[in-house]
Design a protein around this motif. Structure first.
Motif, mmCIF file in Angstrom:
data_model
loop_
_atom_site.group_PDB
_atom_site.id
_atom_site.type_symbol
_atom_site.label_atom_id
_atom_site.label_comp_id
_atom_site.label_asym_id
_atom_site.label_seq_id
_atom_site.Cartn_x
_atom_site.Cartn_y
_atom_site.Cartn_z
ATOM 1 N N LYS A 127 22.891 11.948 -21.031
ATOM 2 C CA LYS A 127 21.456 11.967 -20.722
ATOM 3 C C LYS A 127 21.178 11.529 -19.287
ATOM 4 O O LYS A 127 20.091 11.027 -18.974
ATOM 5 C CB LYS A 127 20.665 11.063 -21.691
ATOM 6 N N LEU A 128 22.140 11.739 -18.397
ATOM 7 C CA LEU A 128 22.001 11.299 -17.009
ATOM 8 C C LEU A 128 21.790 12.488 -16.075
ATOM 9 O O LEU A 128 22.374 13.552 -16.247
ATOM 10 C CB LEU A 128 23.247 10.536 -16.561
ATOM 11 N N PHE A 129 20.927 12.266 -15.067
ATOM 12 C CA PHE A 129 20.744 13.198 -13.959
ATOM 13 C C PHE A 129 21.441 12.618 -12.735
ATOM 14 O O PHE A 129 21.300 11.428 -12.446
ATOM 15 C CB PHE A 129 19.257 13.391 -13.643
ATOM 16 N N THR A 130 22.176 13.454 -12.001
ATOM 17 C CA THR A 130 22.876 12.983 -10.800
ATOM 18 C C THR A 130 22.829 14.038 -9.701
ATOM 19 O O THR A 130 22.488 15.193 -9.946
ATOM 20 C CB THR A 130 24.364 12.669 -11.096
ATOM 21 N N ASN A 131 23.157 13.608 -8.475
ATOM 22 C CA ASN A 131 23.412 14.488 -7.326
ATOM 23 C C ASN A 131 22.190 15.255 -6.825
ATOM 24 O O ASN A 131 22.319 16.402 -6.406
ATOM 25 C CB ASN A 131 24.526 15.490 -7.637
ATOM 26 N N ILE A 132 21.018 14.638 -6.831
ATOM 27 C CA ILE A 132 19.861 15.305 -6.246
ATOM 28 C C ILE A 132 19.793 14.957 -4.757
ATOM 29 O O ILE A 132 19.913 13.797 -4.371
ATOM 30 C CB ILE A 132 18.551 14.899 -6.963
#
Length: 325
Positions: free
Chosen positions: A189-194
């Motif tokens: 459930k993680l967002f990364t690399n924006i």
């Protein structure tokens, strides 16, 4: 006859003359042609949601300049909410970065190497060879691909200048404007690399099944594995008429320039046939070179600097860099 009346008569005769009519016709043709050229250069593609995408031409390829923002498949069916997501669930980011999609939604039950998937009509999901051809056209370093499945000296030429990085800075010379649009993992459930680091794109199952990793200095092929199964990536589309040239085969040879750096002679260490060999200097100028029986050639008279060896072999093109001391 008053002078001003004489002027009017002369002007009327001038405009009704054959020469003036031809000049006016020529002027209107040039105007219409320029308008048509302007329209072609500013062509836009629309998806079923009404989103507009610019088109950028690089060599023989045409790419969409923005990531996909569609919430519908090209046949009009809505994409399930579980199959796409805005980064950090923030819809304000979609305008710039597009949505992140699952692999199954991206390919939309497609098979092979030419899959429309989620792309608008007339466009398709890029396969690995499309990216490889792009790298070859931009004179990237493909010499280590057979060993490490990595292509150097390419990332900064295709990524947008807004990319947050340290060194080297992106220049986006190709105009492709790849953005660091993030990754979502449905397991963690993680967002990364924006806006920094790395961006990934799904590839078609053939000729190489997996994903493409793009960083500032290189692009890398990632084989399909269970670790990718939970990932959501952005989508870029390529024109459906694009064909593969330099990378028609999924096998890439070992290709090294030895020694490197060098001062007197270099040797092309490879098992492929060298049909034609060219040298490219830092100004982009190409010069034919003739190798000896052991694939060696002299660099004694060359200026110090960075060079590329461009090799034609059995219908394919390969590049390898070296430094002249």
């Amino acid at each position: 006859m008053p002078f001003f009346i004489l002027q009017l008569v002369l002007i009327e005769r001038l405009f009704n003359s054959k020469i003036m009519k031809k000049l006016l016709s020529f002027f209107w043709l040039i105007t219409l042609a320029s308008l048509n050229i302007h329209a072609l250069l500013n062509a836009q593609i629309k998806d079923l949601d009404g989103n507009l995408y610019e088109v950028v031409k690089i060599g023989n390829q045409q790419w969409l300049k923005q990531n996909l923002k569609s919430t519908h498949f090209p046949d009009g069916n809505p994409i399930a909410k579980s199959q796409y997501v805005a980064y950090n669930h923030d819809s304000a980011l979609v305008k710039k970065h597009g949505y992140l999609y699952t692999r199954s939604a991206t390919l939309y039950n497609g098979f092979g190497s030419k899959i429309q998937g989620l792309c608008p009509d007339g466009w398709r999901i890029p396969n690995f060879n499309d990216w490889f051809d792009l790298a070859v056209y931009l004179k990237a370093d493909t010499s280590l691909f057979s060993q490490y499945e990595i292509i150097h000296n390419i990332g900064r030429n295709i990524i947008d200048t807004c990319w947050i990085t340290t060194f080297p800075p992106p220049n986006n010379d190709s105009g492709l404007s790849i953005l660091p649009s993030g990754v979502y993992d449905s397991k963690t459930k993680l967002f990364t690399n924006i806006d920094w680091g790395t961006v990934y794109f799904w590839l078609t199952p053939e000729p190489r099944n997996g994903a493409l990793e793009i960083e500032v200095t290189f692009i890398k092929f990632l084989k399909w594995s269970d670790n990718l199964d939970s990932k959501f990536f952005p989508i870029r589309c390529i024109n459906a008429t694009s064909t593969n040239t330099s990378s028609a085969s999924s096998e890439f040879p070992v290709l090294n320039i030895l020694p490197n750096p060098a001062s007197t002679y270099v040797e092309i260490d490879t098992k492929i046939n060298l049909d034609k060999v060219y040298l490219i200097n830092s100004l982009g100028q190409e010069f034919p070179i003739h190798t000896t029986g052991n694939n060696r050639f002299s660099i004694i008279d060359m200026l110090s600097g960075y060079y590329w060896v461009k090799i034609y072999s059995e219908g394919k093109i390969y590049f390898a860099p070296f430094v002249k001391l």
